[in-house]
Scaffold this active site. Structure first.
Site, PDB file in Angstrom:
ATOM      1  N   ARG A  36       0.812  -1.220   0.000  1.00  0.00           N
ATOM      2  CA  ARG A  36       0.000   0.000   0.000  1.00  0.00           C
ATOM      3  C   ARG A  36       0.844   1.268   0.000  1.00  0.00           C
ATOM      4  NH1 ARG A  36      -4.863  -1.856   4.180  1.00  0.00           N
ATOM      5  NH2 ARG A  36      -6.012  -3.098   2.633  1.00  0.00           N
ATOM      6  N   LYS A 197     -19.693 -15.728   2.424  1.00  0.00           N
ATOM      7  CA  LYS A 197     -21.114 -15.484   2.663  1.00  0.00           C
ATOM      8  C   LYS A 197     -21.847 -14.894   1.471  1.00  0.00           C
ATOM      9  CE  LYS A 197     -20.488 -14.647   7.638  1.00  0.00           C
ATOM     10  NZ  LYS A 197     -20.671 -13.670   8.752  1.00  0.00           N
ATOM     11  N   GLY A 354      -9.444  -7.181  -1.333  1.00  0.00           N
ATOM     12  CA  GLY A 354      -9.637  -8.152  -0.266  1.00  0.00           C
ATOM     13  C   GLY A 354      -8.885  -9.450  -0.486  1.00  0.00           C
ATOM     14  N   GLY A 377     -13.857  -3.839   0.662  1.00  0.00           N
ATOM     15  CA  GLY A 377     -15.195  -3.330   0.981  1.00  0.00           C
ATOM     16  C   GLY A 377     -15.624  -2.229   0.038  1.00  0.00           C
ATOM     17  N   LYS A 412     -21.048  46.130  -8.987  1.00  0.00           N
ATOM     18  CA  LYS A 412     -21.819  46.965  -8.040  1.00  0.00           C
ATOM     19  C   LYS A 412     -21.481  48.439  -8.261  1.00  0.00           C
ATOM     20  CE  LYS A 412     -22.093  43.040  -4.965  1.00  0.00           C
ATOM     21  NZ  LYS A 412     -22.122  42.511  -3.583  1.00  0.00           N
TER      22      LYS A 412
END
Length: 655
Positions: A36, A197, A354, A377, A412
């Site tokens: 990383r 899962k 992952g 994730g 202005k």
């Protein structure tokens, strides 16, 4: 829209606070995997080469908001210095005098690492005070930490509410490849899913059923699907409460013509341990009780290879078995090799972070794929179609196909004729516009004709600051639309807060003026916005809705198409205060949604909405980078060289 990247901004002399992902494994004070850190080097080095002063933020582990020496970033800072071959300073604090002194002493081309962001309780809560503090240290935020993009933390999302945020090279690459898989994948498109899962992948599967041609399922999650089909799975891991979900997914896939491919054999054992007895069984024969599936079998590997052989896009997320143990790594390794082979033939292969990324590294195949994501994730949520806060907070490039972008200067009651002529003459040589990007100057009435004459051969447009709704008559001090048109004026500001609050102009009067301006062929810039007291009472949307509906009363959709709206919070005009990019975006989006309700979605999409209120070069990029902010109505900064800087900022991020 595409995100702004570090390449789109000027870094010379700028203090850049960069969110990186240095969440690396450390044992006995030594980094055991520096992947990383290496992944962030390109972005850091680019910033240094461009003359930036770089301040790095990262988390490490889960210290739960408390200082904990075992989670210190000091070893990371030391290793970073070696990799960059550059001095890297480290402060063992996240804020305070030591941090501020170190930042103030930082020179161009130098790096400072601050201590672990998660030593702060407010980091994971996206505490505004903490985010504002970190933002105060720098001019620009660079987000290069895709691994935390699915988390709304102070260091990756909160800071972007106070200073502009752009993507680093790593973040840019992640977005580029994952968008290909989600938005417009080249066909045939094959998705390979594994892991433990089904519940972790339900959203991904449902989203990809609308895009993929085939979905191959391995890993422990396959047994929930197999049991849903009444197969005997022995003691294999099954989510009993997800059997109905699995059945529904299979039915939806069939209805949508998506092929779901399940394993036809499995490697089984009685324990998840190296060296235990194992054997291969056919799924149709069933897995005996006491035995569990821990990998896909050889026949399934062959089947999966066949199914991906002609792929043009592959997304792989999740291993095929317990690959950490060599006895059950065969299926994962063979599938990885098969993906690598089709990648050589031109297939775009994306590994979804992952465990899949870890497997690719283990088998020495990571470099063989088109892209290996750094966020498990985050990549899952991206593939699920969820908007990631760490990405949505990054400023966006503007697409000229959507609407016209405008930088308008309201002078202005400033500048004499001579001053106006001198200033606008300089602007002509410095400001270059393009199709669908317009620059407008709105001088006092006395200087309008002079300014129009000077700009007549340039791309700069001229607007007036006000107009009356009658053609002529006994209206002392007023100016008609015909007078403006006669000298070549194209735009008119209406309903400016100073007209509303100093000169007591009502919604009814503004409505009359708006109708007259539209009928004359001039283009109105309609100003709306709330006062400080109204904002504090939570009435911002109420005030803005009333002002817009009253202004548009009696106008058709066709008549209203020429209107430009400018949201200007009154409390931010001439005060030095400015709405944060998120505050401004929130109201701009509300206005666009309101226009959708009043007229239709196409009308809302094409309407230009400007922001006005103490705009400066140091805050404009963050504002203009928001998706619903199409430019600025600028006061004080339009009277100086800053106006040119604002125009250059807009040009730099318009595609």
């Amino acid at each position: 829209m595409e995100k702004l990247t570090i390449k789109d901004v000027d870094l010379k002399g700028k203090k850049v606070i960069m969110r990186v992902d240095f969440n690396v494994p450390i044992k006995d004070g030594k980094i055991t995997d520096e992947t990383r850190i290496v992944a962030a080097l390109d972005t850091i080095q680019y910033a240094l080469d461009k003359g930036a002063k770089v301040i790095l933020l990262s988390h490490l582990g889960r210290p739960k908001g408390e200082k904990d020496p075992q989670f210190s970033l000091k070893p990371v800072a030391d290793r970073l210095g070696e990799l960059l071959n550059n001095k890297v300073y480290f402060v063992d604090e996240t804020r305070g005098p030591k941090v501020e002194e170190a930042v103030s002493e930082l020179k161009e081309g130098e790096v400072l690492v601050l201590e672990n962001t998660r030593f702060e309780k407010g980091e994971t809560k996206n505490d505004p005070e903490l985010a504002k503090y970190w933002a105060s240290l720098a001019d620009l935020h660079v987000n290069d930490a895709f691994g935390t993009a699915h988390r709304a933390h102070a260091s990756n999302v909160g800071i972007a509410d106070y200073i502009p945020s752009v993507a680093g090279f790593l973040m840019e690459k992640e977005i580029e490849f994952l968008q290909k898989a989600v938005e417009n994948p080249e066909k045939p498109y094959v998705v390979i899913l594994g892991g433990a899962k089904v519940s972790d992948k339900i959203g991904v599967i449902n989203n990809l059923l609308n895009k993929a041609d085939k979905i191959l399922i391995g890993g422990a999650m396959m047994f929930t699907f197999l049991k849903a089909l009444d197969k005997k799975v022995g003691s294999s891991l099954v989510e009993e409460d997800k059997l109905d979900v699995a059945k529904e997914i299979l039915e939806n896939a069939k209805a949508k013509g998506v092929e779901i491919v399940l394993p036809i054999d499995a490697v089984i054992a009685q324990k998840i341990e190296a060296g235990v007895e194992k054997k291969t069984v056919k799924i149709d024969d069933g897995i005996p009780e006491g035995w569990m599936g821990l990998d896909i079998g050889l026949e399934t590997v062959s089947l999966f290879k066949e199914k991906i052989s002609d792929s043009k896009t592959i997304v792989w997320n999740g291993p095929m078995g317990v690959f950490e143990i060599d006895d059950f790594a065969f299926g994962t390794e063979e599938v990885a090799k098969a993906i690598a082979e089709v990648t050589k033939k031109g297939c775009i292969s994306i590994i979804g972070g992952g465990d899949s990324a870890a497997a690719a590294e283990k088998f020495g195949l990571a470099s063989e794929f088109s892209h290996v994501s750094t966020g498990g994730g985050a990549s899952l949520e991206f593939l699920e179609g969820i908007e990631l806060p760490g990405i949505s907070s990054i400023s966006e490039k503007k697409n000229l196909n959507e609407r016209i972008f405008i930088l308008a200067g309201n002078w202005k009651m400033n500048k004499t004729n001579a001053e106006a002529a001198e200033f606008v003459s300089k602007l002509i040589g410095q400001i270059k516009t393009q199709d669908k990007f317009e620059v407008i100057v709105c001088p006092p009435f006395t200087a309008l004709e002079k300014v129009r004459d000077i700009t007549s051969t340039s791309s700069i447009k001229v607007g007036a600051q006000n107009v009356y709704y009658e053609d002529k008559g006994a209206y002392t001090g007023e100016i008609s639309v015909n007078m403006l048109k006669d000298i070549g004026v194209e735009y008119v500001i209406l309903g400016h807060s100073e007209r509303r609050h100093i000169f007591q102009e009502s919604d009814e009067l503004i409505n009359k003026k708006l109708k007259k301006v539209l009928a004359s062929g001039l283009k109105p810039i309609l100003c709306v916005g709330e006062q400080l007291e109204e904002r504090e009472k939570g009435l911002t949307f109420n005030v803005v809705e009333r002002q817009i509906k009253e202004a548009l009363y009696g106008l058709t959709e066709e008549e209203s198409k020429k209107i430009i709206i400018a949201y200007e919070p009154v409390w931010a005009i001439g005060t030095g205060k400015v709405a944060t990019p998120n505050q401004a975006q929130e109201v701009h989006k509300f206005i666009r949604d309101l226009l959708k309700d009043i007229f239709n979605e196409e009308f809302a999409k094409k309407t230009t909405i400007l922001y006005g209120g103490s705009i400066k070069p140091n805050n404009y990029l963050g504002l203009f980078g928001k998706p619903d902010i199409d430019g600025g109505l600028v006061g004080g900064a339009s009277l100086t060289q800053e106006f040119v800087e604002l125009a250059n900022i807009m040009k730099s991020i318009i595609e």
